[in-house]
Scaffold this motif. Structure first.
Motif, PDB file in Angstrom:
ATOM      1  N   SER A 190       0.831  -1.203   0.000  1.00 42.93           N
ATOM      2  CA  SER A 190       0.000   0.000   0.000  1.00 42.93           C
ATOM      3  C   SER A 190       0.865   1.252   0.000  1.00 42.93           C
ATOM      4  N   SER A 191       0.235   2.391   0.229  1.00 41.74           N
ATOM      5  CA  SER A 191       0.926   3.681   0.254  1.00 41.74           C
ATOM      6  C   SER A 191       0.103   4.673   1.060  1.00 41.74           C
ATOM      7  N   GLU A 192       0.793   5.637   1.656  1.00 44.72           N
ATOM      8  CA  GLU A 192       0.106   6.697   2.387  1.00 44.72           C
ATOM      9  C   GLU A 192      -0.232   7.882   1.488  1.00 44.72           C
ATOM     10  N   ILE A 193       0.195   7.834   0.213  1.00 48.09           N
ATOM     11  CA  ILE A 193      -0.197   8.864  -0.744  1.00 48.09           C
ATOM     12  C   ILE A 193      -1.691   8.714  -1.030  1.00 48.09           C
ATOM     13  N   THR A 194      -2.421   9.811  -1.031  1.00 45.61           N
ATOM     14  CA  THR A 194      -3.853   9.760  -1.305  1.00 45.61           C
ATOM     15  C   THR A 194      -4.100   9.050  -2.637  1.00 45.61           C
ATOM     16  N   PRO A 195      -4.887   7.986  -2.646  1.00 45.10           N
ATOM     17  CA  PRO A 195      -5.043   7.200  -3.874  1.00 45.10           C
ATOM     18  C   PRO A 195      -5.995   7.833  -4.886  1.00 45.10           C
ATOM     19  N   ILE A 196      -5.894   7.368  -6.097  1.00 47.70           N
ATOM     20  CA  ILE A 196      -6.872   7.668  -7.133  1.00 47.70           C
ATOM     21  C   ILE A 196      -8.017   6.667  -6.961  1.00 47.70           C
ATOM     22  N   ILE A 197      -9.228   7.179  -6.803  1.00 44.39           N
ATOM     23  CA  ILE A 197     -10.398   6.325  -6.601  1.00 44.39           C
ATOM     24  C   ILE A 197     -11.191   6.252  -7.903  1.00 44.39           C
ATOM     25  N   PRO A 198     -11.406   5.061  -8.437  1.00 46.17           N
ATOM     26  CA  PRO A 198     -12.142   4.932  -9.709  1.00 46.17           C
ATOM     27  C   PRO A 198     -13.550   5.511  -9.647  1.00 46.17           C
ATOM     28  N   ARG A 199     -13.975   6.076 -10.759  1.00 45.58           N
ATOM     29  CA  ARG A 199     -15.350   6.552 -10.919  1.00 45.58           C
ATOM     30  C   ARG A 199     -16.169   5.398 -11.517  1.00 45.58           C
ATOM     31  N   TYR A 200     -16.516   4.462 -10.672  1.00 45.12           N
ATOM     32  CA  TYR A 200     -17.217   3.261 -11.147  1.00 45.12           C
ATOM     33  C   TYR A 200     -18.528   3.589 -11.847  1.00 45.12           C
ATOM     34  N   ASP A 201     -19.137   4.709 -11.472  1.00 43.50           N
ATOM     35  CA  ASP A 201     -20.421   5.063 -12.070  1.00 43.50           C
ATOM     36  C   ASP A 201     -20.317   5.271 -13.575  1.00 43.50           C
ATOM     37  N   ILE A 202     -19.141   5.674 -14.046  1.00 42.85           N
ATOM     38  CA  ILE A 202     -18.953   5.903 -15.479  1.00 42.85           C
ATOM     39  C   ILE A 202     -19.087   4.593 -16.256  1.00 42.85           C
ATOM     40  N   TYR A 203     -18.689   3.500 -15.639  1.00 41.59           N
ATOM     41  CA  TYR A 203     -18.638   2.214 -16.336  1.00 41.59           C
ATOM     42  C   TYR A 203     -19.869   1.345 -16.087  1.00 41.59           C
ATOM     43  N   THR A 204     -20.776   1.813 -15.235  1.00 40.98           N
ATOM     44  CA  THR A 204     -21.968   1.017 -14.934  1.00 40.98           C
ATOM     45  C   THR A 204     -23.268   1.775 -15.204  1.00 40.98           C
ATOM     46  N   GLY A 205     -23.180   3.080 -15.417  1.00 43.65           N
ATOM     47  CA  GLY A 205     -24.375   3.899 -15.598  1.00 43.65           C
ATOM     48  C   GLY A 205     -24.782   4.050 -17.052  1.00 43.65           C
ATOM     49  N   ASP A 206     -25.546   5.081 -17.311  1.00 46.11           N
ATOM     50  CA  ASP A 206     -26.105   5.310 -18.640  1.00 46.11           C
ATOM     51  C   ASP A 206     -25.034   5.598 -19.691  1.00 46.11           C
ATOM     52  N   LEU A 207     -23.872   6.085 -19.247  1.00 42.40           N
ATOM     53  CA  LEU A 207     -22.816   6.449 -20.195  1.00 42.40           C
ATOM     54  C   LEU A 207     -21.905   5.284 -20.566  1.00 42.40           C
ATOM     55  N   SER A 208     -22.096   4.130 -19.963  1.00 44.23           N
ATOM     56  CA  SER A 208     -21.120   3.046 -20.102  1.00 44.23           C
ATOM     57  C   SER A 208     -20.895   2.627 -21.558  1.00 44.23           C
ATOM     58  N   ASP A 209     -21.965   2.432 -22.306  1.00 40.23           N
ATOM     59  CA  ASP A 209     -21.799   2.008 -23.710  1.00 40.23           C
ATOM     60  C   ASP A 209     -21.112   3.093 -24.518  1.00 40.23           C
ATOM     61  N   TRP A 210     -21.486   4.335 -24.290  1.00 41.10           N
ATOM     62  CA  TRP A 210     -20.865   5.458 -25.009  1.00 41.10           C
ATOM     63  C   TRP A 210     -19.380   5.565 -24.667  1.00 41.10           C
ATOM     64  N   VAL A 211     -19.042   5.415 -23.392  1.00 42.38           N
ATOM     65  CA  VAL A 211     -17.641   5.484 -22.967  1.00 42.38           C
ATOM     66  C   VAL A 211     -16.832   4.384 -23.645  1.00 42.38           C
ATOM     67  N   ASN A 212     -17.360   3.166 -23.663  1.00 48.12           N
ATOM     68  CA  ASN A 212     -16.632   2.056 -24.285  1.00 48.12           C
ATOM     69  C   ASN A 212     -16.438   2.281 -25.778  1.00 48.12           C
ATOM     70  N   GLN A 213     -17.447   2.831 -26.447  1.00 43.68           N
ATOM     71  CA  GLN A 213     -17.342   3.105 -27.884  1.00 43.68           C
ATOM     72  C   GLN A 213     -16.281   4.156 -28.160  1.00 43.68           C
ATOM     73  N   LYS A 214     -16.345   5.272 -27.430  1.00 43.67           N
ATOM     74  CA  LYS A 214     -15.378   6.348 -27.627  1.00 43.67           C
ATOM     75  C   LYS A 214     -13.967   5.916 -27.242  1.00 43.67           C
ATOM     76  N   TRP A 215     -13.870   5.085 -26.219  1.00 43.11           N
ATOM     77  CA  TRP A 215     -12.565   4.573 -25.782  1.00 43.11           C
ATOM     78  C   TRP A 215     -11.889   3.819 -26.933  1.00 43.11           C
ATOM     79  N   THR A 216     -12.663   2.959 -27.590  1.00 42.96           N
ATOM     80  CA  THR A 216     -12.114   2.201 -28.712  1.00 42.96           C
ATOM     81  C   THR A 216     -11.760   3.117 -29.876  1.00 42.96           C
ATOM     82  N   GLU A 217     -12.653   4.049 -30.189  1.00 39.65           N
ATOM     83  CA  GLU A 217     -12.433   4.939 -31.333  1.00 39.65           C
ATOM     84  C   GLU A 217     -11.251   5.879 -31.122  1.00 39.65           C
TER      85      GLU A 217
END
Length: 355
Positions: A324-351
């Motif tokens: 581990s580390s005592e540096i403040t971690p980066i916390i994933p924005r899980y909502d981006i990958y499970t919410g209404d934007l998920s399909d759009w994010v995956n499409q744009k990610w590939t493109e």
């Protein structure tokens, strides 16, 4: 004759029921699911026997598949009033998807007094504030490099964009497991707020697109990247801190660095199916797993990051640094990958990013 046949059928069904219960496991055992393979084997060896010895509660250890396959099984079983496992270790994205069907039994934190030791991010909640999951184990994605190729350790995720890293990087292939959107947002845009809109996400992806000349491999097979990292063929990238540490301990020229922006903290949570009839036993188990000394044992034996605060973990500085580390971690924005934007994010990610 009919009575005799009925009696024989009863005996047969009784035998089948007996055979359905694993040898050495009581039929009233608490069924606990953990990721199959190394994770499950480690819990079977280092955690469950001591828990049973202390509490008298036997554990039926279940090997659960990764990804959403286990979620589908739990949901289907719950509709029939069944629980393939009473308590399951679930990833954060799967936790969110399970919330949509109200699959997880809400916790009464008064029944888990050791929750007071947990990191804030180790408590998973429904949108209305009910507690749906409690941190089981944590792990970090960090910036790794081959020490023979890069003599000096990198200090920032921004180093991946440097001109001297051309054709040198191995990065996780998916937006939802690399968390490069969050890494880029924190490194170049001052935080995660830019990810609140499609326009902002596109700006972050445009910055990520600048990485393309430096990326040699977008990987899905962790072993493929690890071998290339160790040989120096792909001398830098993102990888799991604990696994990189094991490689270094085996003598490979590999280092893992927590950049100044922080490593990416990801985790699994203990969740209880709403179909489980063993909530009392589940509370006892989860409270046991929240003990600082148990989290420390997991760090030492399994290599996971503790889900409790550093000041109560009991780990030495060297032990803590290895997981581990005592540096403040980066916390994933899980909502981006499970919410209404998920399909759009995956499409744009590939493109825009990986194509």
């Amino acid at each position: 004759m009919i009575k005799k046949n009925i009696a024989m059928l009863i005996v047969i069904f009784a035998c089948l029921a007996f055979l359905a219960v694993p040898v050495g496991v009581a039929d009233d055992a608490l069924k606990v699911g953990a990721y199959g393979g190394y994770f499950k084997d480690s819990f079977d060896k280092h955690i469950y026997p001591d828990f049973t010895k202390e509490t008298g509660i036997q554990i039926e250890s279940i090997a659960e598949p990764t990804g959403e396959a286990w979620l589908v099984q739990l949901e289907q079983a719950a509709r029939a009033g069944q629980a393939p496992a009473d308590v399951s270790m679930m990833s954060q994205t799967v936790m969110l998807r399970g919330q949509r069907t109200d699959l997880w039994t809400p916790y009464d934190l008064n029944q888990i007094p050791n929750h007071k030791h947990l990191l804030a991010q180790s408590i998973n909640r429904y949108p209305d504030g009910r507690v749906s999951g409690i941190g089981a184990v944590g792990w970090y994605i960090t910036l790794v490099s081959n020490t023979n190729v890069f003599k000096t350790a990198p200090t920032s995720w921004a180093d991946m964009w440097a001109p001297d890293k051309k054709n040198s990087l191995g990065l996780l292939a998916l937006a939802s497991n690399s968390f490069l959107l969050e890494i880029t947002a924190k490194t170049f845009f001052g935080g995660y707020d830019i990810l609140n809109s499609q326009e902002g996400i596109l700006k972050v992806m445009n910055k990520l697109a600048e990485l393309k000349p430096n990326v040699k491999l977008w990987y899905r097979d962790e072993g493929q990247f690890q071998q290339a990292l160790q040989s120096g063929e792909i001398p830098m990238g993102q990888y799991y801190h604990d696994v990189a540490g094991l490689a270094a301990a085996d003598g490979h020229p590999v280092r893992s660095t927590f950049p100044k922006e922080g490593g990416v903290y990801d985790s699994g949570s203990w969740a209880v199916s709403k179909a489980s009839k063993k909530l009392k036993e589940a509370y006892i188990f989860i409270d046991y797993m929240c003990r600082p000394e148990i989290q420390a044992k997991l760090s030492r034996k399994v290599g996971t990051a503790p889900t409790v605060r550093r000041d109560v973990s009991g780990l030495t500085d060297a032990e803590f640094a290895s997981v581990s580390s005592e540096i403040t971690p980066i916390i994933p924005r899980y909502d981006i990958y499970t919410g209404d934007l998920s399909d759009w994010v995956n499409q744009k990610w590939t493109e825009m990013v990986t194509k």
